[in-house]
Each structure stands twice: as structure tokens, then as C-alpha cells.
Enzyme design. Structure first.
Site, PDB file in Angstrom:
ATOM      1  N   ASP A 160       0.841  -1.208   0.000  1.00  0.00           N
ATOM      2  CA  ASP A 160       0.000   0.000   0.000  1.00  0.00           C
ATOM      3  C   ASP A 160       0.877   1.260   0.000  1.00  0.00           C
ATOM      4  O   ASP A 160       0.361   2.378  -0.081  1.00  0.00           O
ATOM      5  CB  ASP A 160      -1.014  -0.005   1.144  1.00  0.00           C
ATOM      6  CG  ASP A 160      -0.382  -0.036   2.519  1.00  0.00           C
ATOM      7  OD1 ASP A 160       0.866  -0.079   2.620  1.00  0.00           O
ATOM      8  OD2 ASP A 160      -1.142  -0.014   3.517  1.00  0.00           O
ATOM      9  N   LYS A 190      -0.760  -9.506   3.133  1.00  0.00           N
ATOM     10  CA  LYS A 190      -0.028  -8.949   4.274  1.00  0.00           C
ATOM     11  C   LYS A 190      -0.971  -8.121   5.133  1.00  0.00           C
ATOM     12  O   LYS A 190      -1.779  -7.352   4.601  1.00  0.00           O
ATOM     13  CB  LYS A 190       1.153  -8.097   3.785  1.00  0.00           C
ATOM     14  CG  LYS A 190       1.969  -7.491   4.929  1.00  0.00           C
ATOM     15  CD  LYS A 190       3.316  -6.974   4.475  1.00  0.00           C
ATOM     16  CE  LYS A 190       3.296  -5.640   3.790  1.00  0.00           C
ATOM     17  NZ  LYS A 190       2.760  -4.520   4.605  1.00  0.00           N
ATOM     18  N   GLU A 196       9.442  -3.797  10.571  1.00  0.00           N
ATOM     19  CA  GLU A 196       9.801  -2.470  10.052  1.00  0.00           C
ATOM     20  C   GLU A 196      10.273  -1.550  11.178  1.00  0.00           C
ATOM     21  O   GLU A 196       9.613  -1.412  12.215  1.00  0.00           O
ATOM     22  CB  GLU A 196       8.591  -1.842   9.332  1.00  0.00           C
ATOM     23  CG  GLU A 196       8.913  -0.461   8.781  1.00  0.00           C
ATOM     24  CD  GLU A 196       7.939   0.038   7.718  1.00  0.00           C
ATOM     25  OE1 GLU A 196       7.035  -0.719   7.319  1.00  0.00           O
ATOM     26  OE2 GLU A 196       8.107   1.194   7.276  1.00  0.00           O
TER      27      GLU A 196
HETATM   28  O1  KIV Z   1       3.517  -1.087   1.623  1.00  0.00           O
HETATM   29  C1  KIV Z   1       4.693  -1.448   1.589  1.00  0.00           C
HETATM   30  O2  KIV Z   1       5.424  -1.223   0.614  1.00  0.00           O
HETATM   31  C2  KIV Z   1       5.223  -2.138   2.744  1.00  0.00           C
HETATM   32  C3  KIV Z   1       6.695  -2.336   2.824  1.00  0.00           C
HETATM   33  C4  KIV Z   1       7.331  -1.079   3.254  1.00  0.00           C
HETATM   34  C5  KIV Z   1       7.082  -3.479   3.686  1.00  0.00           C
HETATM   35  O3  KIV Z   1       4.498  -2.488   3.620  1.00  0.00           O
END
Ligand code: KIV
Length: 271
Positions: free
Chosen positions: A51, A118, A186
Site C-alpha cells: 500500500d 499482508k 519495520e
Molecule cells: O507497503 C509497503 O510497501 C510495505 C513495505 C514497506 C514493507 O508495507
């Protein structure tokens, strides 16, 4: 040490096997077919339709405006070209507020070609993870700095310091217990991410979490040194400068992750 063959498509069980074999995992975000094809052909194991597209593609100040339609659209474009990398799609803000909403969104992402979704956070999200995994949807958890929490956090900063370290370790154990197959960590102090990595049986993928994670991810725009219009985090490194082309930068990033030379101390939080 055996390792996942370069020519073989990644599968969910192969990720845990890679961790057992000490094989580092290389992940990048991608949002379209052109970049995804180049990353896939140059050693990237996992592609995330993140996202983050809200910030780096759409130009918003946060990831909060991103919709399920947005992620489904970009997932379909990326999925068309992947030969080897495993495709992960992000559940955007609000799409995982209830198990039913999360299932509907995840179903769309899997139908678009994703192989895993995710989910940011633990707490009530544990029930969502369990609900999806019981329905055969592989889940990657995302702990530490969770950008969808930006309003509560008041900004993007390092997490897990002091007493918060215990909670982070408990959350990591809980998401694994709920069925997560992988965890993105993160913006955490390097020693904490190393501890979590040693404690969980699934791969950890670090972003600003030190070199001892089982793999590394960067937003592709950061890996290519593009100015995002936002403050550049400490963990970001421009690989285009040394790689000379998009394919060269991708190989330089993948080689550095596998050699354990990225992130070095300059691109990590010691405490
Ligand atoms: O949205 C994204 O790109 C992410 C990464 C920073 C892990 O969650």
C-alpha cells in the site's frame, strides 16, 4: 547448505525451508508489469504490491487512502509477468477491520494472482489472521512500524524501544501462533529484530531492522534512489548508483542481501 534453485518458482512452504537452510530472502515492492518482470528476472524472491503505492505512485502523504480496488489492479498487472517470485498483496487500511471484509479483499487479491496477503499489526488482527489461514489464505504479518497506524503514532519512527520490546516479541509469537507464514519487521532496533528472528520459526523480512533478519525488503523507488518527496529514512540505500541500470541495481540489492552486507550499520538502528 542446500538452497532454493534459481529457476524454481517460490512456494509458501519453501519460505520456511529457506529459513531453516539459512538462505536469505530478497523482496522488493512492485506495482506494474515492467518493473516486476525486471525484478523477477534478476534474483528477487518475493514481490510485494504494497500500500506504499499510495505514497510512491499516487502521491498521497500516507498509505491511508489506498483502496482494495487499487491493490487488486496493481496485483493483476504484476502477477501476469512473474515466473519465479512469490507475490504478496497488502490489505489496505480498513480492509482488515473485520474477518469478512479481510476475506473478501484477500479473495480478490488471490483471484488477481497473489499468493499471500499482508496484514499490519497484532491485537484484534490475530483473529483476522486465523480466519484467513483457516480458509487457506497464506498470511504475512507486518510488525514494528505499521504505516497504517500513522494517525495514532503521530509520525513514522522507530518502534520497539524500551518496554515496547517485550510486546513486540509477544506479538511476533502470537502472529505465528495465529498462522502467519512470514513477518515483515519495520523500523526496529537491530538487536530486537535479531532476537525475534531467532525466536520465530517463520522468515522475518526486515526494513530498517538490521541485517540479521531472514530477508530484506525495500520500496522499489527507494532502492532506485528516486526522490519520494518525503524525508528519506536512514535505512534506504540507492542501489542504482552502483548497479548502473534497473536490472543492475536489482542484482546489486539481491547480492548485498544474500551476502549479509545490506543493511550495514549506516542503514540500521543500533538501539
Ligand atoms: O507497503 C509497503 O510497501 C510495505 C513495505 C514497506 C514493507 O508495507
Amino acid at each position: 547448505m542446500s538452497s532454493h534453485a534459481d529457476s524454481k518458482p517460490w512456494t509458501v512452504p519453501a519460505l520456511a525451508e529457506a529459513k531453516r537452510n539459512g538462505q536469505k530472502l530478497v523482496m522488493l515492492t512492485a506495482y506494474d508489469a515492467g518493473f516486476a518482470r525486471t525484478f523477477d528476472a534478476n534474483g528477487v524472491d518475493l514481490i510485494l504490491v504494497g500500500d506504499s503505492l499510495g505514497m510512491v505512485v499516487q502521491g498521497h502523504d500516507s498509505t491511508l487512502p489506498v483502496t482494495v480496488d487499487d491493490i487488486a489492479y496493481h496485483t493483476a498487472a504484476v502477477a501476469k509477468v512473474l515466473q519465479r517470485a512469490l507475490l504478496v498483496a497488502d490489505l489496505p487500511f480498513g480492509a482488515d477491520a473485520t474477518p469478512e471484509r479481510a476475506f473478501e479483499a484477500s479473495l480478490r487479491f488471490l483471484q488477481a494472482g497473489a499468493e499471500m496477503v499482508k496484514i499490519e499489526g497484532a491485537g484484534f488482527k490475530l483473529d483476522i489472521i486465523r480466519y484467513l489461514v483457516e480458509r487457506e489464505i497464506p498470511v504475512c504479518s507486518h510488525l514494528g512500524l505499521t504505516p497504517q497506524s500513522v494517525l495514532r503514532l503521530g509520525g513514522y519512527r522507530v518502534q520497539g524501544r524500551g518496554d515496547a520490546a517485550r510486546q513486540l516479541r509477544d506479538d511476533a509469537a502470537a502472529v505465528v501462533q495465529a498462522g502467519a507464514s512470514m513477518i515483515v519487521l519495520e523500523c526496529l532496533p537491530t538487536p530486537l529484530a535479531a532476537l525475534v528472528t531467532a525466536e520465530v520459526p517463520v522468515p522475518t523480512i526486515g526494513i530498517g531492522a538490521g541485517a540479521q533478519c531472514d530477508g530484506q525488503v525495500l520500496v522499489m523507488h527507494d532502492m532506485l534512489g528516486l526522490d519520494s518527496g518525503h524525508r528519506r529514512p536512514k535505512f534506504v540505500k540507492d542501489f542504482l548508483a552502483e548497479g548502473g541500470s534497473v536490472a543492475g541495481a536489482t542484482r546489486a540489492f539481491a547480492d548485498a542481501v544474500r551476502a549479509g552486507t545490506f543493511p550495514d550499520a549506516e542503514h540500521a538502528y543500533a538501539s
